[in-house]
Design a protein around this motif. Sequence first.
Motif, PDB file in Angstrom:
ATOM      1  N   ASN A 253      78.516   5.659  14.932  1.00 15.73           N
ATOM      2  CA  ASN A 253      78.176   4.523  14.070  1.00 15.73           C
ATOM      3  C   ASN A 253      76.763   3.997  14.288  1.00 15.73           C
ATOM      4  O   ASN A 253      76.492   2.819  14.076  1.00 15.73           O
ATOM      5  N   GLY A 254      75.847   4.874  14.700  1.00 16.52           N
ATOM      6  CA  GLY A 254      74.451   4.493  14.881  1.00 16.52           C
ATOM      7  C   GLY A 254      73.590   5.715  15.086  1.00 16.52           C
ATOM      8  O   GLY A 254      74.088   6.846  15.160  1.00 16.52           O
ATOM      9  N   GLN A 255      72.279   5.488  15.158  1.00 18.42           N
ATOM     10  CA  GLN A 255      71.310   6.556  15.396  1.00 18.42           C
ATOM     11  C   GLN A 255      70.456   6.148  16.576  1.00 18.42           C
ATOM     12  O   GLN A 255      69.822   5.095  16.553  1.00 18.42           O
ATOM     13  N   GLN A 256      70.408   6.987  17.622  1.00 19.53           N
ATOM     14  CA  GLN A 256      69.732   6.606  18.852  1.00 19.53           C
ATOM     15  C   GLN A 256      68.386   7.296  19.029  1.00 19.53           C
ATOM     16  O   GLN A 256      68.159   8.392  18.546  1.00 19.53           O
ATOM     17  N   THR A 257      67.516   6.589  19.753  1.00 17.92           N
ATOM     18  CA  THR A 257      66.254   7.122  20.248  1.00 17.92           C
ATOM     19  C   THR A 257      66.180   6.706  21.705  1.00 17.92           C
ATOM     20  O   THR A 257      66.464   5.549  22.030  1.00 17.92           O
ATOM     21  N   VAL A 258      65.813   7.628  22.581  1.00 18.43           N
ATOM     22  CA  VAL A 258      65.747   7.325  24.005  1.00 18.43           C
ATOM     23  C   VAL A 258      64.363   7.674  24.517  1.00 18.43           C
ATOM     24  O   VAL A 258      63.809   8.722  24.188  1.00 18.43           O
ATOM     25  N   SER A 259      63.795   6.778  25.336  1.00 16.88           N
ATOM     26  CA  SER A 259      62.524   7.028  26.004  1.00 16.88           C
ATOM     27  C   SER A 259      62.680   6.559  27.439  1.00 16.88           C
ATOM     28  O   SER A 259      62.693   5.360  27.708  1.00 16.88           O
ATOM     29  N   GLY A 260      62.881   7.513  28.354  1.00 15.40           N
ATOM     30  CA  GLY A 260      63.144   7.157  29.744  1.00 15.40           C
ATOM     31  C   GLY A 260      64.455   6.414  29.840  1.00 15.40           C
ATOM     32  O   GLY A 260      65.493   6.883  29.395  1.00 15.40           O
ATOM     33  N   SER A 261      64.414   5.187  30.395  1.00 19.56           N
ATOM     34  CA  SER A 261      65.640   4.396  30.517  1.00 19.56           C
ATOM     35  C   SER A 261      65.808   3.417  29.350  1.00 19.56           C
ATOM     36  O   SER A 261      66.780   2.673  29.303  1.00 19.56           O
ATOM     37  N   SER A 262      64.862   3.428  28.395  1.00 18.05           N
ATOM     38  CA  SER A 262      64.939   2.535  27.236  1.00 18.05           C
ATOM     39  C   SER A 262      65.700   3.199  26.103  1.00 18.05           C
ATOM     40  O   SER A 262      65.417   4.336  25.734  1.00 18.05           O
ATOM     41  N   VAL A 263      66.666   2.471  25.535  1.00 19.64           N
ATOM     42  CA  VAL A 263      67.511   2.983  24.460  1.00 19.64           C
ATOM     43  C   VAL A 263      67.316   2.114  23.224  1.00 19.64           C
ATOM     44  O   VAL A 263      67.296   0.889  23.318  1.00 19.64           O
ATOM     45  N   THR A 264      67.175   2.764  22.065  1.00 16.88           N
ATOM     46  CA  THR A 264      67.104   2.077  20.787  1.00 16.88           C
ATOM     47  C   THR A 264      68.164   2.682  19.881  1.00 16.88           C
ATOM     48  O   THR A 264      68.230   3.907  19.747  1.00 16.88           O
ATOM     49  N   VAL A 265      69.019   1.843  19.292  1.00 17.32           N
ATOM     50  CA  VAL A 265      70.032   2.308  18.343  1.00 17.32           C
ATOM     51  C   VAL A 265      69.825   1.552  17.036  1.00 17.32           C
ATOM     52  O   VAL A 265      69.764   0.325  17.029  1.00 17.32           O
ATOM     53  N   ARG A 266      69.687   2.328  15.950  1.00 20.27           N
ATOM     54  CA  ARG A 266      69.546   1.750  14.610  1.00 20.27           C
ATOM     55  C   ARG A 266      70.844   1.977  13.842  1.00 20.27           C
ATOM     56  O   ARG A 266      71.595   2.897  14.143  1.00 20.27           O
ATOM     57  N   ASN A 267      71.054   1.147  12.835  1.00 22.84           N
ATOM     58  CA  ASN A 267      72.278   1.278  12.043  1.00 22.84           C
ATOM     59  C   ASN A 267      72.372   2.649  11.377  1.00 22.84           C
ATOM     60  O   ASN A 267      71.361   3.297  11.119  1.00 22.84           O
ATOM     61  N   ALA A 268      73.600   3.061  11.105  1.00 20.55           N
ATOM     62  CA  ALA A 268      73.853   4.255  10.300  1.00 20.55           C
ATOM     63  C   ALA A 268      73.670   3.851   8.837  1.00 20.55           C
ATOM     64  O   ALA A 268      73.541   2.669   8.514  1.00 20.55           O
ATOM     65  N   SER A 269      73.687   4.811   7.939  1.00 20.29           N
ATOM     66  CA  SER A 269      73.465   4.515   6.523  1.00 20.29           C
ATOM     67  C   SER A 269      74.536   3.598   5.933  1.00 20.29           C
ATOM     68  O   SER A 269      74.291   2.879   4.985  1.00 20.29           O
TER      69      SER A 269
ATOM     70  N   LYS B 158      68.321  -2.798  21.159  1.00 17.68           N
ATOM     71  CA  LYS B 158      67.578  -2.169  22.268  1.00 17.68           C
ATOM     72  C   LYS B 158      68.087  -2.682  23.605  1.00 17.68           C
ATOM     73  O   LYS B 158      68.492  -3.839  23.720  1.00 17.68           O
ATOM     74  N   TRP B 159      68.064  -1.795  24.610  1.00 22.01           N
ATOM     75  CA  TRP B 159      68.350  -2.182  25.982  1.00 22.01           C
ATOM     76  C   TRP B 159      67.712  -1.171  26.918  1.00 22.01           C
ATOM     77  O   TRP B 159      67.270  -0.105  26.504  1.00 22.01           O
ATOM     78  N   THR B 160      67.681  -1.520  28.205  1.00 19.19           N
ATOM     79  CA  THR B 160      67.155  -0.635  29.241  1.00 19.19           C
ATOM     80  C   THR B 160      68.245  -0.415  30.271  1.00 19.19           C
ATOM     81  O   THR B 160      68.845  -1.379  30.769  1.00 19.19           O
ATOM     82  N   TRP B 161      68.516   0.863  30.582  1.00 13.87           N
ATOM     83  CA  TRP B 161      69.529   1.183  31.590  1.00 13.87           C
ATOM     84  C   TRP B 161      69.043   0.732  32.965  1.00 13.87           C
ATOM     85  O   TRP B 161      67.875   0.908  33.289  1.00 13.87           O
ATOM     86  N   PRO B 162      69.948   0.220  33.809  1.00 12.14           N
ATOM     87  CA  PRO B 162      69.532  -0.228  35.136  1.00 12.14           C
ATOM     88  C   PRO B 162      69.347   0.903  36.144  1.00 12.14           C
ATOM     89  O   PRO B 162      68.656   0.724  37.129  1.00 12.14           O
ATOM     90  N   GLY B 163      69.967   2.076  35.909  1.00 10.61           N
ATOM     91  CA  GLY B 163      69.809   3.114  36.925  1.00 10.61           C
ATOM     92  C   GLY B 163      70.480   4.434  36.635  1.00 10.61           C
ATOM     93  O   GLY B 163      71.599   4.646  37.063  1.00 10.61           O
ATOM     94  N   GLY B 164      69.833   5.306  35.895  1.00  9.93           N
ATOM     95  CA  GLY B 164      70.296   6.673  35.735  1.00  9.93           C
ATOM     96  C   GLY B 164      71.346   6.930  34.680  1.00  9.93           C
ATOM     97  O   GLY B 164      71.834   8.048  34.553  1.00  9.93           O
ATOM     98  N   GLN B 165      71.748   5.954  33.896  1.00 11.46           N
ATOM     99  CA  GLN B 165      72.745   6.182  32.862  1.00 11.46           C
ATOM    100  C   GLN B 165      72.103   6.918  31.682  1.00 11.46           C
ATOM    101  O   GLN B 165      70.902   6.798  31.440  1.00 11.46           O
ATOM    102  N   ALA B 166      72.922   7.693  30.956  1.00 10.07           N
ATOM    103  CA  ALA B 166      72.444   8.425  29.780  1.00 10.07           C
ATOM    104  C   ALA B 166      73.593   8.585  28.789  1.00 10.07           C
ATOM    105  O   ALA B 166      74.699   8.974  29.165  1.00 10.07           O
ATOM    106  N   ILE B 167      73.326   8.280  27.520  1.00 13.37           N
ATOM    107  CA  ILE B 167      74.340   8.419  26.485  1.00 13.37           C
ATOM    108  C   ILE B 167      74.646   9.899  26.269  1.00 13.37           C
ATOM    109  O   ILE B 167      73.737  10.703  26.101  1.00 13.37           O
ATOM    110  N   SER B 168      75.939  10.233  26.269  1.00 16.73           N
ATOM    111  CA  SER B 168      76.347  11.616  25.996  1.00 16.73           C
ATOM    112  C   SER B 168      76.886  11.768  24.577  1.00 16.73           C
ATOM    113  O   SER B 168      76.853  12.852  24.013  1.00 16.73           O
ATOM    114  N   SER B 169      77.390  10.671  23.985  1.00 16.40           N
ATOM    115  CA  SER B 169      77.922  10.708  22.622  1.00 16.40           C
ATOM    116  C   SER B 169      77.812   9.304  22.030  1.00 16.40           C
ATOM    117  O   SER B 169      78.125   8.329  22.704  1.00 16.40           O
ATOM    118  N   LEU B 170      77.342   9.218  20.780  1.00 24.15           N
ATOM    119  CA  LEU B 170      77.170   7.929  20.109  1.00 24.15           C
ATOM    120  C   LEU B 170      77.797   8.008  18.731  1.00 24.15           C
ATOM    121  O   LEU B 170      77.669   9.029  18.059  1.00 24.15           O
TER     122      LEU B 170
END
Length: 163
Positions: free
Chosen positions: A116-132, A102-114
């Motif tokens: 080897n993981g599975q992402q969930t985004v809520s505002g500026s907070s990012v969560t990436v879990r392992n792939a299978s 988990k991490w929080t973006w400092p200002g306006g960043q957004a993942i466009s492609s990920l």
Amino acid sequence: GITVWGVRDSDSWRSGDTPLLFDGNGNKKPAYTSVLNALNAADPNPTPTPTVTPTPTPTPTTTPVPGACSATIETVNSWQGGFQSTVTVRAGGSPVNGWTVKWTWPGGQAISSLWNGQQTVSGSSVTVRNASYNGSIAAGSSTTFGFTANGTAATPTATCTSP
């Protein structure tokens, strides 16, 4: 992996830099042969959990979690309006079976492609879990995931937890 942002130089948004594998007429360039040789030389049976040694520059941000895992974010490339990062997930003194970074973006960043993981985004907070295929990490070993993002390059502090 290899990412190509177009086919011919004349189709690229960076056409003045001739960055692609084919020229404006569709003819193969030396880069095409180099990429083909690299692909042909690759191991057809790579291990699902590669070991990666992070590059010391720029200095990555690491937050260890005792006995579980740690995560290191490193910006490996940047351009006007975007960047690419690699995240190394490392097991501590015990093996890890599943991880969450988990991490929080400092200002306006957004993942466009990920990858080897599975992402969930809520505002500026990012969560990436392992792939299978990359959730199990031996003690002291690591795996990686990566992403491209829109915005100014950032290397926020990441935390890693393991169930």
